[in-house]
Design an enzyme around this catalytic site. Structure first.
Site, short mmCIF file in Angstrom:
data_model
loop_
_atom_site.label_atom_id
_atom_site.label_comp_id
_atom_site.label_asym_id
_atom_site.label_seq_id
_atom_site.Cartn_x
_atom_site.Cartn_y
_atom_site.Cartn_z
N SER A 1 12.21 -14.21 24.93
CA SER A 1 11.40 -12.98 24.92
C SER A 1 11.09 -12.60 26.36
O SER A 1 11.05 -13.48 27.24
CB SER A 1 10.08 -13.23 24.17
OG SER A 1 9.19 -12.16 24.37
N TYR B 1 2.57 -18.57 22.86
CA TYR B 1 3.88 -17.97 22.58
C TYR B 1 4.61 -17.70 23.90
O TYR B 1 5.77 -18.07 24.08
CB TYR B 1 3.70 -16.68 21.79
CG TYR B 1 4.98 -15.90 21.54
CD1 TYR B 1 5.91 -16.34 20.61
CD2 TYR B 1 5.25 -14.72 22.25
CE1 TYR B 1 7.09 -15.63 20.38
CE2 TYR B 1 6.42 -14.01 22.04
CZ TYR B 1 7.33 -14.47 21.09
OH TYR B 1 8.50 -13.76 20.87
#
Ligand SMILES: NC(=O)c1ccc[n+]([C@@H]2O[C@H](COP(=O)([O-])OP(=O)(O)OC[C@H]3O[C@@H](n4cnc5c(N)ncnc54)[C@H](OP(=O)(O)O)[C@@H]3O)[C@@H](O)[C@H]2O)c1
Length: 283
Positions: free
Chosen positions: A164, A181
């Site tokens: 990401s 995350y």
């Protein structure tokens, strides 16, 4: 002028691929692209087999697409939790019942968790790290034998880690913070670089795709919290969020002859959004 050909540069004809988290979202976009590029077998895995977002419906869609286009490729679904090493070991055995080699491993399955900093439950960090980092490491480790059986100096096998843009920037802190995350995706980026060096001599390359926002089950909640798709589109330098073809393009580049010598690299697929965060860009 050196004589070379670019014929079949983006073809995946005859290839065998495995896509984790292939039942929906980005994984299904990648699996679709691999199938359309001529692959022979595409294994897709996720935890749930049935239901609207399970593996079975995705396998069905892929196989209908292949039949409709007269392609030889077929999709095979195998349910597995790739956060658990025992399940990955079982997955390897199941895959080997169909194929002895693997050309492409897309480690795409990922989990996120968002919330305020201090009350963060520890299980959420564990869940995110287990899938986004440990799971990717174990997948690469346990599929290396099948990948190296297929890779050659001219055409290495490929590992693609779907990470990401959160792996290189700090996207969300505060009430909806996604700190672990983001940290897990930074780890995934660096894991891929390490794999590139470890596995390059075995004719396996490893690269990372770093998506920005793509509407999906995982992202939709956060997209709403941040003001909705229209607002995020206005903020993006390309004035839109990601679409399936964006994942298809980068997947085909990295998995095909065109990306043969790219190893240990990451490619952001976010329309440039990672560079445009903050108020200054709106002044
Ligand atoms: N969408 C975005 O905007 C965006 C942005 C940046 C990065 N990413 C990354 O892209 C990847 C895919 O995300 P997505 O948006 O496509 O998410 P998604 O639509 O929620 O799909 C996630 C997929 O992973 C599977 N999965 C989840 N946990 C699993 C586990 N423990 N074992 C095996 N499979 C598992 C899910 O199926 P089951 O639930 O049945 O297991 C599903 O197939 C993730 O790594 C995510 O971090 C997405």
């Amino acid at each position: 002028m050196s004589g070379f050909s670019i014929d079949g540069f983006f073809s995946l004809e005859g290839k065998v691929a495995l896509v984790t988290g292939g039942s929906r979202g980005l994984g299904l976009h990648a699996a679709t692209a691999i199938l359309l590029a001529g692959a022979k077998t595409i294994f897709i895995t996720a935890r749930k087999a049935d239901g609207e977002q399970g593996i079975d419906q995705a396998v069905d869609r892929l196989n209908k697409l292949a039949a409709g286009k007269g392609l030889k490729g077929r999709a095979i679904g195998i349910a597995a939790n790739v956060a658990q090493v025992e399940d990955i070991e079982r997955l390897v055995k199941e895959v080997k019942k169909h194929e002895s080699r693997l050309d492409i491993l897309i480690a795409n399955a990922g989990a996120t968790w968002g919330g305020p900093f201090e009350p963060t439950p520890d299980w959420s960090s564990q869940k995110v790290l287990d899938l986004n980092v440990r799971g990717v490491f174990n997948l690469a480790r346990l599929f290396t034998q099948m990948l190296s059986a297929s890779g050659t100096p001219q055409d290495p096998s490929r590992i693609i880690v779907v990470s990401s843009t959160a792996g290189t920037n700090v996207p969300h802190v505060g009430d909806h913070g996604t700190i672990m995350y983001s940290a897990s995706k930074a780890a995934a980026h660096h894991l891929a670089r390490n794999l590139a060096v470890e596995l390059g001599p075995r004719n396996i390359t490893t690269n990372t795709i770093a998506p920005g926002f793509f509407p999906s089950k995982l992202a939709n909640g956060l997209i709403e919290i941040l003001g909705g798709q229209d607002e995020l589109e206005r903020d993006n330098p390309r004035q839109r969020l990601g679409v399936p073809e964006d994942i298809a393009g980068v997947t085909l580049f990295l998995c095909s002859k065109a990306g043969n010598y790219v190893n240990g690299e990451y490619i952001s697929v976010d329309g440039g959004q990672r560079l445009a965060s903050g108020r200054q860009t709106k002044l």
